[in-house]
Design a protein around this motif. Structure first.
Motif, mmCIF file in Angstrom:
data_model
loop_
_atom_site.group_PDB
_atom_site.id
_atom_site.type_symbol
_atom_site.label_atom_id
_atom_site.label_comp_id
_atom_site.label_asym_id
_atom_site.label_seq_id
_atom_site.Cartn_x
_atom_site.Cartn_y
_atom_site.Cartn_z
ATOM 1 N N ASN A 364 0.367 41.911 1.075
ATOM 2 C CA ASN A 364 0.625 41.377 -0.252
ATOM 3 C C ASN A 364 1.301 42.431 -1.119
ATOM 4 N N PHE A 365 2.271 41.985 -1.928
ATOM 5 C CA PHE A 365 2.998 42.923 -2.772
ATOM 6 C C PHE A 365 3.433 42.228 -4.050
ATOM 7 N N ASN A 366 3.198 42.909 -5.180
ATOM 8 C CA ASN A 366 3.593 42.382 -6.488
ATOM 9 C C ASN A 366 4.871 43.072 -6.949
ATOM 10 N N PRO A 367 6.041 42.503 -6.721
ATOM 11 C CA PRO A 367 7.282 43.145 -7.180
ATOM 12 C C PRO A 367 7.429 43.030 -8.698
ATOM 13 N N GLN A 368 7.899 44.072 -9.295
ATOM 14 C CA GLN A 368 8.146 44.085 -10.735
ATOM 15 C C GLN A 368 9.259 45.086 -11.026
ATOM 16 N N ILE A 369 9.909 44.884 -12.157
ATOM 17 C CA ILE A 369 11.017 45.766 -12.507
ATOM 18 C C ILE A 369 11.179 45.782 -14.017
ATOM 19 N N SER A 404 17.890 45.226 -29.267
ATOM 20 C CA SER A 404 18.629 46.412 -28.829
ATOM 21 C C SER A 404 17.652 47.568 -28.579
ATOM 22 N N GLY A 405 17.729 48.187 -27.397
ATOM 23 C CA GLY A 405 16.862 49.291 -27.038
ATOM 24 C C GLY A 405 15.504 48.873 -26.513
ATOM 25 N N GLU A 406 15.186 47.592 -26.538
ATOM 26 C CA GLU A 406 13.873 47.120 -26.106
ATOM 27 C C GLU A 406 13.828 46.955 -24.595
ATOM 28 N N GLU A 407 12.629 47.183 -24.028
ATOM 29 C CA GLU A 407 12.399 47.032 -22.600
ATOM 30 C C GLU A 407 11.408 45.912 -22.341
ATOM 31 N N LYS A 408 11.478 45.349 -21.144
ATOM 32 C CA LYS A 408 10.549 44.306 -20.753
ATOM 33 C C LYS A 408 10.324 44.398 -19.249
ATOM 34 N N ILE A 409 9.069 44.183 -18.837
ATOM 35 C CA ILE A 409 8.747 44.205 -17.410
ATOM 36 C C ILE A 409 8.819 42.789 -16.879
ATOM 37 N N ALA A 410 9.558 42.617 -15.811
ATOM 38 C CA ALA A 410 9.645 41.319 -15.140
ATOM 39 C C ALA A 410 8.707 41.331 -13.943
ATOM 40 N N TYR A 411 7.749 40.395 -13.932
ATOM 41 C CA TYR A 411 6.766 40.290 -12.856
ATOM 42 C C TYR A 411 7.113 39.107 -11.970
ATOM 43 N N PHE A 412 7.336 39.370 -10.682
ATOM 44 C CA PHE A 412 7.631 38.303 -9.741
ATOM 45 C C PHE A 412 6.342 37.824 -9.079
ATOM 46 N N SER A 413 6.440 36.724 -8.401
ATOM 47 C CA SER A 413 5.276 36.141 -7.729
ATOM 48 C C SER A 413 4.816 37.049 -6.589
ATOM 49 N N LEU A 414 3.527 36.957 -6.303
ATOM 50 C CA LEU A 414 2.950 37.737 -5.208
ATOM 51 C C LEU A 414 3.638 37.390 -3.894
ATOM 52 N N LEU A 415 4.060 38.414 -3.199
ATOM 53 C CA LEU A 415 4.680 38.225 -1.886
ATOM 54 C C LEU A 415 3.655 38.511 -0.801
ATOM 55 N N ASN A 416 3.783 37.789 0.286
ATOM 56 C CA ASN A 416 2.920 38.055 1.438
ATOM 57 C C ASN A 416 3.798 38.209 2.670
ATOM 58 N N PHE A 417 3.801 39.424 3.196
ATOM 59 C CA PHE A 417 4.586 39.715 4.386
ATOM 60 C C PHE A 417 3.663 39.670 5.602
ATOM 61 N N ASP A 418 3.762 38.614 6.365
ATOM 62 C CA ASP A 418 2.870 38.437 7.510
ATOM 63 C C ASP A 418 3.278 39.307 8.692
#
Length: 983
Positions: A364-369, A404-418
């Motif tokens: 399981n992995f929670n990708p974010q950027i 302008s200058g603001e940041e935001k974290i994008a959270y993607f759905s939980l991934l499951n690599f079988d």
């Protein structure tokens, strides 16, 4: 003040490291040991002769700008973008090494003041040197743009992975935080170990043959101890006024120490700096050496910060030439870091990813950027896409306004690599709606997720055809692990310019609860470079996300296996490889462990791994091993067998009781119960052993060490052959051992391994060390008992051949008994390793190289009867060969016997008063000698009870001039030789 140039002074350019040492002792010591430049550069030049001072100075002279009058000719001021990497230990800003911005600001000001003659103390420069002082027209500024194209204040704060850093760990320090050296002057500020105040990388030239060095970029910059960074009235030794950075920055731009690192005859290659015999300390303004006043106020001396205040015209000329011509110095003046990032109305970018490589146990992995609005206008609509192995996985859309200058974290759905494997995660941000993103180069990022395989223990991986199921992690995209014919390796030799690059492979995941006493071993190969590549093994307990537990590093244990070569190293011979065993007992309760093998480029040759194993350790908790029998007495003569048995606690626990049994077949002859005191793990102990005189004349005892544990008894066995051997020989005596005829010599092989044998190919005795793998195993050759009661002088000669492998070192010793052969406790010869060697190499040579050895035994003939023991201690290296082991009557070795098959030779011929007879028989026997004239009349005759290799002198002064015959008769041979008497 002009100085002579000395081309023989050597310095490495391209990766010359200048270190300034901090000493708390006297000013004199401070001056003498503050910098280790000469030694470091000398070592590097030996390794890379092309990177020497002569080549660099030729390049510099060719490119140097001729500035005849600085007052009339002004050079344009150049700007240099600086990034300060503050590597701290987790303290809040303003505490310890996490310095306040105000202190960093002041250090930057000091650099600009000192390099541009704007320093307040410029007026204190001695009058003799005022006219030589000048400005460099160099301005250091904070970098304005990060490598990713975002705005920056030029300061990066990072908690370090270790408390402090030494010069040898500069690659580790730079890896904590690094910006491309082509565009940024990296200044690392940290707690430095080993007394260092700082160091800097020397510039390189683009001269043909030196251009490869310009790629050594990963550690290029300046490093300063945080205590001596900026102004600090509390710094030890002297009050810091920020001149350590000025000094090291001078090195960064090509300046040498003011005294040339050598003395009056050694140049710093600046004509207007007076010669000096040594560095200066304190602030002695009247110091005079080399016939002139020293320029102790120069920033490139070792005086206190408060004393420094001058750079000279020729130092400027040198620095400006480097700035305008040297790779990674010239590019700094054209860097994008000098300019603020371009301002666009609409500029959406991706700032950070999780990490370039990730993993988890579950899959399981929670990708974010992080998304950042770098433009002037607010962004109202955008989307972020995630691609897995090139296939769109998910799109996140946002209608929230991003100012302008603001940041935001994008959270993607939980991934499951079988499935086990490596997956690429590609992120892309898109501006939606009717507006377009005006800059697309910062809109995407790439990372990797590795799902590690779970492997059972015991585990063995042979790297012969593939690396699976291991994974490579190669963040820099440069050279990395690859499969060779001989195993898995890193091609460092062809990439020696990339100092400090880290190459990593990751193992499968193991459950250590399934094994009692785990041990890791790996088979490796690496040549013995002066600075070997750094090899480390780390353990991860979170399935490869982080590797923080250092299991092994070769900074403590040298793992070089072969002699250095000037070409690509490929292991070809058995001894090019070796095995390292690592105790993993502390991991035995961990349910999920994987390993990372990290190879760090130290500009050395290729490194290889052939096999990696994790299995049950052969090391027991409680075990006593018999190491050797001291004062050995396997040959007895109507007496008891006695000696000292050396045992060792080879287990993990301390032992306070164990047992020694002496057996003859299945019968216990004697028993020793030892329960006095504690034998600490790893400790040796000697036990006195007495065995009644055996009933048989020849046989073997079995000696057992017995250690009791909760599970069972641990038994180790040692063998003691014996022989009732009272037969006495007279010298001379020679050992042959050919055709299994041991000439009354005795072999003692307590481990029943290969032992001494006769090598018919070499006509020599062979130790068979290459076949004996037991650590420190010993084998003995014991001579007959010799009657020396009628011998005044006795010598021992033998020929020895031993090829020393790089890592293995056999030992050869000779003992003599001092009690008529009862035991051996007098060492008369001992050599091992290099001193024993007659040649060097890991390969098995087709031709043995021999050395003749001589030992005078005359001091021991008063004992009437003597016996010698020859002992080899094996290290699984090359075999040791002995031949012509001969006891002869004499106090000095005889001259070499001529290359002839005759049993004796006589000389000089013609003779005058003395005639020398040199014997060389195969077998010792009685000899009858006659001297006859040409008519057959016997002039002289005598009998020698035993002849072999004697060197005998006759007085023939009573014989008349003429020709004579010397005749020798033994049971086997009759030989004669003519000689002439001529007075």
């Amino acid at each position: 003040m002009k100085k002579l140039y000395h081309s023989y002074f050597k310095i490495i350019v391209g990766s010359g490291i200048f270190i300034l040492f901090q000493l708390i002792n006297s000013p004199l010591l401070l001056a003498q040991e503050r910098c280790a430049v000469p030694k470091i550069l000398e070592e590097r030049e030996k390794k890379y002769p092309e990177l020497n001072t002569e080549n660099f100075e030729k390049w510099l002279a060719h490119n140097k700008k001729i500035i005849s009058d600085f007052s009339q000719r002004q050079q344009a001021t150049v700007q240099i973008p600086v990034v300060f990497h503050i590597i701290h230990n987790g303290e809040p800003v303003g505490v310890g090494g996490n310095l306040l911005k105000s202190r960093i600001d002041r250090q930057l000001e000091i650099l600009n003041e000192d390099f541009n003659r704007l320093n307040i103390d410029a007026s204190e420069t001695l009058e003799e040197f005022q006219e030589l002082a000048t400005s460099f027209e160099i301005e250091f500024i904070y970098a304005k743009q990060s490598p990713d194209g975002f705005e920056t204040n030029g300061i990066v704060r990072v908690p370090g992975s270790q408390a402090n850093y030494s010069y040898q760990e500069r690659a580790v320090l730079s890896s904590e935080s690094y910006w491309p050296a082509e565009d940024y002057l990296n200044v690392w500020v940290a707690d430095l170990a080993g007394g260092s105040l700082g160091w800097a990388e020397f510039p390189v030239s683009n001269l043909a043959g030196l251009d490869a060095a310009s790629n050594n970029r990963l550690i290029d910059g300046v490093t300063i101890d945080y205590v001596y960074f900026g102004e600090n009235p509390d710094s030890p030794s002297f009050e810091s006024k920020g001149r350590t950075a000025t000094h090291e920055m001078g090195h960064f731009f090509g300046l040498r120490h003011i005294w040339g690192d050598g003395g009056c005859s050694i140049d710093d290659f600046c004509e207007d700096t007076p010669s000096a015999s040594s560095s200066s300390s304190g602030c002695n303004l009247s110091k005079t050496t080399c016939g002139s006043l020293d320029m102790v106020q120069n920033f490139m001396d070792y005086t206190n910060d408060a004393c420094m205040n001058i750079f000279t015209f020729d130092q400027k000329s040198r620095v400006r030439t480097v700035v305008e011509n040297s790779p990674r110095r010239k590019s700094l003046t054209e860097s994008k870091g000098l300019e603020a990032p371009p301002i666009f109305n609409r500029d959406l970018g991706l700032a950070e990813i999780n990490s370039q490589f990730n993993g988890s146990c579950s899959g399981n992995f929670n990708p974010q950027i992080i998304i950042k609005n770098q433009g002037l206008f607010p962004i109202e609509e955008f989307s972020v896409q995630l691609f897995i192995d090139g296939i769109l996985e998910e799109t996140l859309e946002s209608n929230e306004t991003l100012e302008s200058g603001e940041e935001k974290i994008a959270y993607f759905s939980l991934l499951n690599f079988d499935e086990t494997g490596q997956y690429s995660l590609f992120y892309r941000v898109n501006l939606e709606g009717s507006f377009e993103d005006e800059r697309l180069e910062n809109n995407q990022k790439l990372e990797y997720y590795q799902k590690l395989e779970e492997a059972s223990l015991p585990y063995e991986k042979k790297f012969q055809n593939n690396i699976n199921p291991w994974f490579i992690r190669n963040p820099d995209g440069e050279e990395t692990w690859k499969m060779f014919d001989v195993g898995l390796g890193v091609p460092f030799f062809d990439n020696r310019q990339n100092f400090g690059e880290i190459e990593q492979i990751v193992s499968p995941i193991f459950d250590f609860t399934s094994i009692d006493v785990p041990e890791l071993s790996f088979i490796f190969a690496q040549v013995g470079d002066s600075i070997p590549n750094k090899i480390s093994i780390y353990a991860s307990y979170d399935c490869g996300r982080t590797f923080n537990d250092l299991i092994f590093t070769n900074t403590i244990t040298d793992i070089s296996t072969a002699y250095e070569i000037d070409s690509v190293f490929t292991p070809k011979h058995r001894l090019d490889w070796d095995t390292l065993n690592i105790d993993l007992n502390r991991l035995k309760n961990e349910e999920s462990v994987c390993f990372s093998i990290v190879a760090e480029n130290r500009l050395s040759n290729n490194f290889y791994i052939n096999e990696f194993k994790v299995e049950e350790s052969t090391k027991k908790n409680r075990e006593i091993e018999i190491i050797r029998w001291d004062d050995i007495n396997p040959l007895f003569c109507d007496e008891i067998l006695e000696g000292k048995l050396t045992v060792k606690n080879v287990g993990r626990e301390n032992i306070n009781n164990f047992k020694i049994e002496i057996r003859k077949q299945d019968e216990i002859i004697k028993e020793y119960n030892l329960n006095e005191g504690v034998l600490v793990a790893g400790q040796e102990s000697k036990i006195d052993i007495l065995i009644p005189q055996p009933e048989q004349n020849i046989g073997e005892y079995e000696i057992r060490s017995i250690t009791s544990s909760l599970e069972d008894e641990i038994i180790n066995t040692f063998y003691l052959p014996f022989e009732n051997n009272c037969f006495e020989e007279l010298p001379p005596l020679r050992l042959s051992l050919r055709d299994n005829n041991n000439d009354n010599w005795f072999e003692f092989n307590p481990d029943k391994d290969a032992g001494w044998t006769y090598s018919s190919n070499n006509m020599a005795v062979n130790s068979n060390s290459s076949e004996i793998t037991k650590e420190s195993s010993e084998d003995w050759l014991v001579s007959p008992l010799m009657d020396v009661s009628n011998t005044n002088y006795l010598g021992l000669i033998f020929d020895i051949s031993y090829r020393k492998a790089f890592r293995q070192a056999e030992k050869f010793e000779i003992f003599i008994s001092n009690n008529n052969g009862r035991n051996f406790n007098t060492l008369i010869y001992s050599k091992s390793g290099d001193s024993l060697a007659t040649s060097f190499g890991n390969d098995v040579s087709n031709q043995l190289i021999w050395r003749n050895e001589f030992i005078d035994l005359s001091p021991y003939v008063f004992k009437e009867k003597i016996r010698l023991a020859f002992k080899v201690t094996h290290d699984n290296g090359h075999n040791l060969y002995l031949k012509n082991i001969t006891f002869f009557v004499g106090q000095s070795p005889p001259p070499p016997y001529p290359n002839t098959a005759r049993p004796f030779v006589i000389y000089p011929n013609p003779a005058k008063n003395d005639l020398n007879l040199h014997l060389n028989l195969d077998i010792a026997e009685e000899g009858f000698f006659q001297i006859l004239d040409m008519r057959g009349k016997v002039m002289l005759e005598f009998t020698e009870p035993k002849i072999l290799n004697q060197f005998i002198s006759f007085n023939v002064s009573q014989l008349a001039d003429g020709m004579y015959i010397l005749r020798l008769n033994t049971k086997r041979i009759t030989a004669s030789e003519r000689f002439i008497i001529q007075k």
